[in-house]
Design a protein around this motif. Sequence first.
Motif, short mmCIF file in Angstrom:
data_model
loop_
_atom_site.label_atom_id
_atom_site.label_comp_id
_atom_site.label_asym_id
_atom_site.label_seq_id
_atom_site.Cartn_x
_atom_site.Cartn_y
_atom_site.Cartn_z
N VAL A 90 0.86 -1.19 0.00
CA VAL A 90 0.00 0.00 0.00
C VAL A 90 0.89 1.23 0.00
O VAL A 90 1.71 1.41 0.90
CB VAL A 90 -0.93 0.02 1.22
N TRP A 91 0.72 2.07 -1.00
CA TRP A 91 1.54 3.27 -1.16
C TRP A 91 0.72 4.52 -0.93
O TRP A 91 -0.44 4.61 -1.34
CB TRP A 91 2.15 3.33 -2.57
N LEU A 92 1.36 5.51 -0.31
CA LEU A 92 0.79 6.84 -0.17
C LEU A 92 1.56 7.77 -1.11
O LEU A 92 2.78 7.87 -1.04
CB LEU A 92 0.93 7.35 1.27
N VAL A 93 0.83 8.42 -2.00
CA VAL A 93 1.43 9.35 -2.96
C VAL A 93 0.77 10.71 -2.77
O VAL A 93 -0.47 10.82 -2.84
CB VAL A 93 1.25 8.87 -4.41
N THR A 94 1.56 11.74 -2.52
CA THR A 94 1.03 13.10 -2.43
C THR A 94 1.32 13.85 -3.72
O THR A 94 2.30 13.56 -4.42
CB THR A 94 1.63 13.87 -1.25
N TYR A 95 0.45 14.81 -4.04
CA TYR A 95 0.63 15.53 -5.30
C TYR A 95 0.04 16.93 -5.23
O TYR A 95 -0.74 17.25 -4.32
CB TYR A 95 0.01 14.75 -6.47
N ILE A 96 0.41 17.74 -6.20
CA ILE A 96 -0.15 19.08 -6.41
C ILE A 96 -1.05 18.99 -7.64
O ILE A 96 -0.61 18.53 -8.69
CB ILE A 96 0.95 20.13 -6.64
N ASN A 97 -2.28 19.46 -7.52
CA ASN A 97 -3.17 19.29 -8.68
C ASN A 97 -2.93 20.30 -9.79
O ASN A 97 -3.33 20.08 -10.93
CB ASN A 97 -4.64 19.33 -8.23
N ARG A 98 -2.22 21.39 -9.50
CA ARG A 98 -1.87 22.36 -10.55
C ARG A 98 -0.66 23.19 -10.13
O ARG A 98 -0.56 23.61 -8.98
CB ARG A 98 -3.04 23.29 -10.86
N ALA A 99 0.22 23.41 -11.10
CA ALA A 99 1.37 24.28 -10.88
C ALA A 99 1.69 25.01 -12.17
O ALA A 99 1.73 24.40 -13.25
CB ALA A 99 2.59 23.48 -10.42
N ASP A 100 1.91 26.31 -12.09
CA ASP A 100 2.28 27.11 -13.25
C ASP A 100 3.77 27.40 -13.19
O ASP A 100 4.27 27.91 -12.18
CB ASP A 100 1.49 28.42 -13.27
N VAL A 101 4.46 27.10 -14.28
CA VAL A 101 5.92 27.24 -14.30
C VAL A 101 6.35 28.00 -15.54
O VAL A 101 5.97 27.65 -16.67
CB VAL A 101 6.62 25.86 -14.29
N ASP A 102 7.14 29.06 -15.35
CA ASP A 102 7.78 29.77 -16.46
C ASP A 102 9.17 29.19 -16.65
O ASP A 102 10.01 29.27 -15.75
CB ASP A 102 7.87 31.27 -16.17
N ILE A 103 9.42 28.60 -17.82
CA ILE A 103 10.69 27.94 -18.08
C ILE A 103 11.63 28.92 -18.79
O ILE A 103 11.31 29.42 -19.87
CB ILE A 103 10.48 26.67 -18.93
N ALA A 104 12.76 29.19 -18.17
CA ALA A 104 13.65 30.23 -18.68
C ALA A 104 14.75 29.70 -19.59
O ALA A 104 15.27 30.43 -20.44
CB ALA A 104 14.28 30.98 -17.50
N GLU A 105 15.11 28.42 -19.42
CA GLU A 105 16.23 27.87 -20.19
C GLU A 105 15.90 26.46 -20.67
O GLU A 105 14.84 25.91 -20.36
CB GLU A 105 17.50 27.87 -19.33
N GLY A 106 16.82 25.89 -21.44
CA GLY A 106 16.63 24.52 -21.90
C GLY A 106 15.75 24.42 -23.14
O GLY A 106 15.46 25.42 -23.81
N ASN A 107 15.30 23.21 -23.43
CA ASN A 107 14.55 22.95 -24.66
C ASN A 107 13.20 23.65 -24.72
O ASN A 107 12.68 23.89 -25.81
CB ASN A 107 14.33 21.44 -24.82
#
Length: 246
Positions: free
Chosen positions: A162-179
């Motif tokens: 039996v596993w307990l998994v916590t999560y965030i239902n929404r997150a807004d992220v501004d990506i500054a670098e990378g692909n």
Amino acid sequence: MIFRPAVSALLGTLLVALSLALPASADSLRVQPKAVVELFTSQGCSSCPPADALLTSLSERGDVLALAYHVDYWDYVGWKDTFGSPAYSDRQRAYAQSWGSSRIYTPQMVVNGAIGVVGSRRNEVNGAIDRAQLPLDVAVTQDRNMLKVSIPADTALNDAVVWLVTYINRADVDIAEGNNAGKSMVYTQVVTGRQALGLWESNSGASLKLPIPEMLADTSNGIAVIVQQEHNGLPGPILGAAAFER
């Protein structure tokens, strides 16, 4: 006619009072899903945004429990995933190993711990979900600040963790670098933690009580309870699941 302005004003006052009396959001439960869909994704992966969007749409289905595991092996391209973890990369590798493969990739969706598909291929993902079924009914109820979990016995199945998994239902992220530099991304069902609660024994079942405030002590607002078999320490089929969201 002369009474309409007064009635409108009174209705407006009542609506404002009612809106102030209601809570800003209500807790919700998700029980008896047919599929748990785990997306392995990364903010540094250029081909992942379509899969991220697909997971968002899947999370709106009542028969699907969707979770996003952000891996860390794309961080080298110049952007460190804000949710990435080596533990989630290891989980994906463990799935591959259990299937006799050494290859991992993003985006990948794993359905019920049994089948992996390219996460951006909508038809393949929906086809895997259509064929999916979870044989174990994980019952979850809320009693004030406690989450009661009841898992029945089923001797037709093998024992599982039996596993307990916590999560965030929404997150807004501004990506500054990378692909994905310059993109403003919306991520949903983002896993923030994962821990084993104990063993479900098929001949006796299991009953648990989880204190909600302690489980959601950080920025998380979702709790998933997942019953999953293991083979030689590697993840196997998921038997049942349920979720609570605040």
